[in-house]
Design an enzyme around this catalytic site. Sequence first.
Site, PDB file in Angstrom:
ATOM      1  N   GLU A  34     -81.220  63.249 -26.846  1.00 55.26           N
ATOM      2  CA  GLU A  34     -81.654  62.616 -25.591  1.00 55.26           C
ATOM      3  C   GLU A  34     -83.154  62.812 -25.438  1.00 55.26           C
ATOM      4  O   GLU A  34     -83.637  63.936 -25.511  1.00 55.26           O
ATOM      5  CB  GLU A  34     -80.884  63.204 -24.407  1.00 55.26           C
ATOM      6  N   GLY A  39     -77.638  61.920 -18.554  1.00 58.20           N
ATOM      7  CA  GLY A  39     -76.991  61.030 -17.589  1.00 58.20           C
ATOM      8  C   GLY A  39     -77.618  59.647 -17.585  1.00 58.20           C
ATOM      9  O   GLY A  39     -77.065  58.708 -17.016  1.00 58.20           O
ATOM     10  N   GLY A  40     -78.803  59.527 -18.208  1.00 58.45           N
ATOM     11  CA  GLY A  40     -79.418  58.204 -18.383  1.00 58.45           C
ATOM     12  C   GLY A  40     -79.720  57.508 -17.071  1.00 58.45           C
ATOM     13  O   GLY A  40     -79.989  58.139 -16.039  1.00 58.45           O
ATOM     14  N   THR A  41     -79.671  56.196 -17.118  1.00 60.77           N
ATOM     15  CA  THR A  41     -80.063  55.368 -15.980  1.00 60.77           C
ATOM     16  C   THR A  41     -79.168  55.614 -14.777  1.00 60.77           C
ATOM     17  O   THR A  41     -79.643  55.806 -13.651  1.00 60.77           O
ATOM     18  CB  THR A  41     -79.984  53.880 -16.379  1.00 60.77           C
ATOM     19  N   CYS A  42     -77.864  55.578 -14.979  1.00 61.33           N
ATOM     20  CA  CYS A  42     -76.932  55.610 -13.845  1.00 61.33           C
ATOM     21  C   CYS A  42     -77.175  56.838 -12.977  1.00 61.33           C
ATOM     22  O   CYS A  42     -77.364  56.737 -11.765  1.00 61.33           O
ATOM     23  CB  CYS A  42     -75.495  55.582 -14.352  1.00 61.33           C
ATOM     24  N   HIS A 443     -51.133  48.057   6.429  1.00 64.53           N
ATOM     25  CA  HIS A 443     -51.801  47.497   7.602  1.00 64.53           C
ATOM     26  C   HIS A 443     -52.472  48.613   8.390  1.00 64.53           C
ATOM     27  O   HIS A 443     -51.880  49.681   8.530  1.00 64.53           O
ATOM     28  CB  HIS A 443     -50.781  46.778   8.495  1.00 64.53           C
TER      29      HIS A 443
HETATM   30  C1  FAD Z   1     -81.301  50.326  -9.765  1.00 61.75           C
HETATM   31  C2  FAD Z   1     -80.012  50.286 -10.564  1.00 61.75           C
HETATM   32  C3  FAD Z   1     -78.802  50.410  -9.914  1.00 61.75           C
HETATM   33  C4  FAD Z   1     -77.615  50.378 -10.640  1.00 61.75           C
HETATM   34  N1  FAD Z   1     -76.434  50.480  -9.973  1.00 61.75           N
HETATM   35  C5  FAD Z   1     -75.280  50.421 -10.661  1.00 61.75           C
HETATM   36  C6  FAD Z   1     -74.033  50.533  -9.999  1.00 61.75           C
HETATM   37  O1  FAD Z   1     -73.985  50.685  -8.779  1.00 61.75           O
HETATM   38  N2  FAD Z   1     -72.903  50.484 -10.742  1.00 61.75           N
HETATM   39  C7  FAD Z   1     -72.938  50.331 -12.101  1.00 61.75           C
HETATM   40  O2  FAD Z   1     -71.879  50.286 -12.725  1.00 61.75           O
HETATM   41  N3  FAD Z   1     -74.106  50.219 -12.751  1.00 61.75           N
HETATM   42  C8  FAD Z   1     -75.268  50.263 -12.073  1.00 61.75           C
HETATM   43  N4  FAD Z   1     -76.453  50.177 -12.737  1.00 61.75           N
HETATM   44  C9  FAD Z   1     -76.428  49.997 -14.206  1.00 61.75           C
HETATM   45  C10 FAD Z   1     -76.134  51.327 -14.926  1.00 61.75           C
HETATM   46  O3  FAD Z   1     -77.065  52.303 -14.528  1.00 61.75           O
HETATM   47  C11 FAD Z   1     -76.223  51.108 -16.422  1.00 61.75           C
HETATM   48  O4  FAD Z   1     -75.420  50.016 -16.773  1.00 61.75           O
HETATM   49  C12 FAD Z   1     -75.734  52.333 -17.188  1.00 61.75           C
HETATM   50  O5  FAD Z   1     -76.512  53.456 -16.886  1.00 61.75           O
HETATM   51  C13 FAD Z   1     -75.789  52.047 -18.693  1.00 61.75           C
HETATM   52  O6  FAD Z   1     -75.425  53.185 -19.382  1.00 61.75           O
HETATM   53  P1  FAD Z   1     -75.869  53.381 -20.895  1.00 61.75           P
HETATM   54  O7  FAD Z   1     -75.149  54.592 -21.346  1.00 61.75           O
HETATM   55  O8  FAD Z   1     -75.682  52.146 -21.657  1.00 61.75           O
HETATM   56  O9  FAD Z   1     -77.452  53.623 -20.863  1.00 61.75           O
HETATM   57  P2  FAD Z   1     -78.351  54.619 -20.041  1.00 61.75           P
HETATM   58  O10 FAD Z   1     -77.641  55.178 -18.887  1.00 61.75           O
HETATM   59  O11 FAD Z   1     -79.612  53.907 -19.784  1.00 61.75           O
HETATM   60  O12 FAD Z   1     -78.611  55.827 -21.050  1.00 61.75           O
HETATM   61  C14 FAD Z   1     -79.357  55.680 -22.222  1.00 61.75           C
HETATM   62  C15 FAD Z   1     -79.996  57.012 -22.581  1.00 61.75           C
HETATM   63  O13 FAD Z   1     -80.569  56.908 -23.880  1.00 61.75           O
HETATM   64  C16 FAD Z   1     -81.796  57.616 -23.893  1.00 61.75           C
HETATM   65  N5  FAD Z   1     -82.614  57.081 -24.995  1.00 61.75           N
HETATM   66  C17 FAD Z   1     -83.129  55.843 -25.109  1.00 61.75           C
HETATM   67  N6  FAD Z   1     -83.763  55.693 -26.297  1.00 61.75           N
HETATM   68  C18 FAD Z   1     -83.648  56.880 -26.943  1.00 61.75           C
HETATM   69  C19 FAD Z   1     -84.089  57.363 -28.188  1.00 61.75           C
HETATM   70  N7  FAD Z   1     -84.757  56.582 -29.049  1.00 61.75           N
HETATM   71  N8  FAD Z   1     -83.827  58.659 -28.519  1.00 61.75           N
HETATM   72  C20 FAD Z   1     -83.130  59.453 -27.669  1.00 61.75           C
HETATM   73  N9  FAD Z   1     -82.673  59.045 -26.476  1.00 61.75           N
HETATM   74  C21 FAD Z   1     -82.922  57.778 -26.111  1.00 61.75           C
HETATM   75  C22 FAD Z   1     -82.373  57.344 -22.512  1.00 61.75           C
HETATM   76  O14 FAD Z   1     -83.338  58.323 -22.167  1.00 61.75           O
HETATM   77  C23 FAD Z   1     -81.123  57.399 -21.642  1.00 61.75           C
HETATM   78  O15 FAD Z   1     -80.898  58.706 -21.157  1.00 61.75           O
HETATM   79  C24 FAD Z   1     -77.655  50.233 -12.053  1.00 61.75           C
HETATM   80  C25 FAD Z   1     -78.876  50.147 -12.713  1.00 61.75           C
HETATM   81  C26 FAD Z   1     -80.048  50.170 -11.978  1.00 61.75           C
HETATM   82  C27 FAD Z   1     -81.364  50.068 -12.710  1.00 61.75           C
END
Ligand code: FAD
Length: 463
Positions: A34, A39-42, A443
Amino acid sequence: MNRKYDAIVIGAGQAGPSLAARFAGAGKSVAIIERHLFGGTCVNTGCTPTKTLIASARIAYDARRAHDYGIELPTASVAVDMRAVQARKKRIVDASKTGLENWIHGLQNCTVYNGHARFESARSVSVDGQVLTAEQIFINVGGRPRIPTFPGIGGVAFLTSTSLLELEELPRHLLIIGGSYVGLEFAQMFRRFGSDVTVIEKESRLLSHEDPEVAVEIKAALEAEGIQIRLEAECIELSHDAESVTANVHCSVGSPQVTGSHVLIAVGRTPNTGDLGLEKAGVDTDQAGFIKVDDELRTNVSGIWALGDCNGKGAFTHTAYNDYEIVAANLFGGNPRRRLSDRIPCYALFVDPPLGRVGLTEYAALAQGHAIRIGSRPMTRVARAAEKGETRGLMKVVIDARSNLILGASILGVGADEAIHSIIDVMAARVPYTTLQNTVHIHPTVSELIPTVLGELGPTTSK
Ligand SMILES: Cc1cc2nc3c(=O)[nH]c(=O)nc-3n(C[C@H](O)[C@H](O)[C@H](O)COP(=O)(O)OP(=O)(O)OC[C@H]3O[C@@H](n4cnc5c(N)ncnc54)[C@H](O)[C@@H]3O)c2cc1C
């Protein structure tokens, strides 16, 4: 130094950690890499912070309209303390991130690397000066906000969905470029915190993937709270002076310029695949950079899979997690095999009232050649909505006239993000709509009207 593992997982977002744990639990050695936040984006910049902030914004909204419910509050003094709001968000995000991080670090057979991963070959990945090799590599790198090439954008200090989440001051007037899911959630949230908000959208309506009446109703709900919406904004152009930012929008109606204090760019997301060395592994992407995968999430290179947002097959936490479930089930002896094509698309838009969606809209169903029947009802005729004083919205179910299977549904209204699940479940069970029509619901709930709507289907139509 070279280290060999049974599996390597790149990215600790919504699919990677569970997959790493599955390998580790099966006694296999696994490395998870990582580069930023667990936990990434979510967890860090998506679902968790936005829904936490939306909850604060809702309290401000409720406090201001307490009088409508017979409760007297000094509404003139309802004030939003953005620092406290942000501190609450941070507590909730940190708890989630730290919980995940501790769990991953505590897994036997799992080695955690903090750093940027890059392919060196189809079987090796470099991170932090080390080369890791494995016969199986899983890419879960997610995406980031897409930055368009509007004229003037390079000279403007714009915000993205990530940086906006850190603001401790309230924008006086927030311009939001992009009238879709992310933009609209922020629009209502900041309006409720007290900002003036203008949404600028290049299409002729908001949410172009939804049925028009749903988009119209959401627009009306946002406008009723004082959000300005500028549609058909052609040739968007940005400029700024010391205190403000201006968008030239060339809209067919209204002033050709909108000036605000801050501007959020919310025009979609782009996958994090450009700096991954995919060319060294021979992994194919499409023109937008999404990694091409088959029905079981395998890339074109044997031994490499792509999960989550980076494969372009979903843009949600639940789709990323389902990618993990598909891959894990198939690798660890699942029978029958699980496939992407079995997934029924579903999601919610967390504005107020929320939109719960599953499957096809009416227009998509007709475009695909289905003969359909529609059941629909405005929320004004849903008792629970009236009792709660939240009668905006509608529910609409699309039925295949030949098979009687449900093709899709849109529920826009109070509780819709929960109520939609009874339709999701019936679609997953692949039983006719009559099963749901004949089911007794509790209901008074919003869900109890779904059987009623199914009993009032309109005539068959087709394209
Ligand atoms: C503002 C916003 C609100 C959202 N609200 C919702 C919601 O309410 N409900 C919902 O279902 N979805 C929602 N989403 C979408 C959701 O966050 C994403 O679909 C989800 O996080 C995708 O998960 P993922 O595992 O594919 O990627 P991510 O969660 O993005 O994780 C990818 C990880 O990979 C890491 N990474 C990237 N490149 C490299 C590399 N080369 N080497 C090592 N690590 C790397 C990153 O740092 C990141 O931690 C929202 C998104 C945003 C932007």
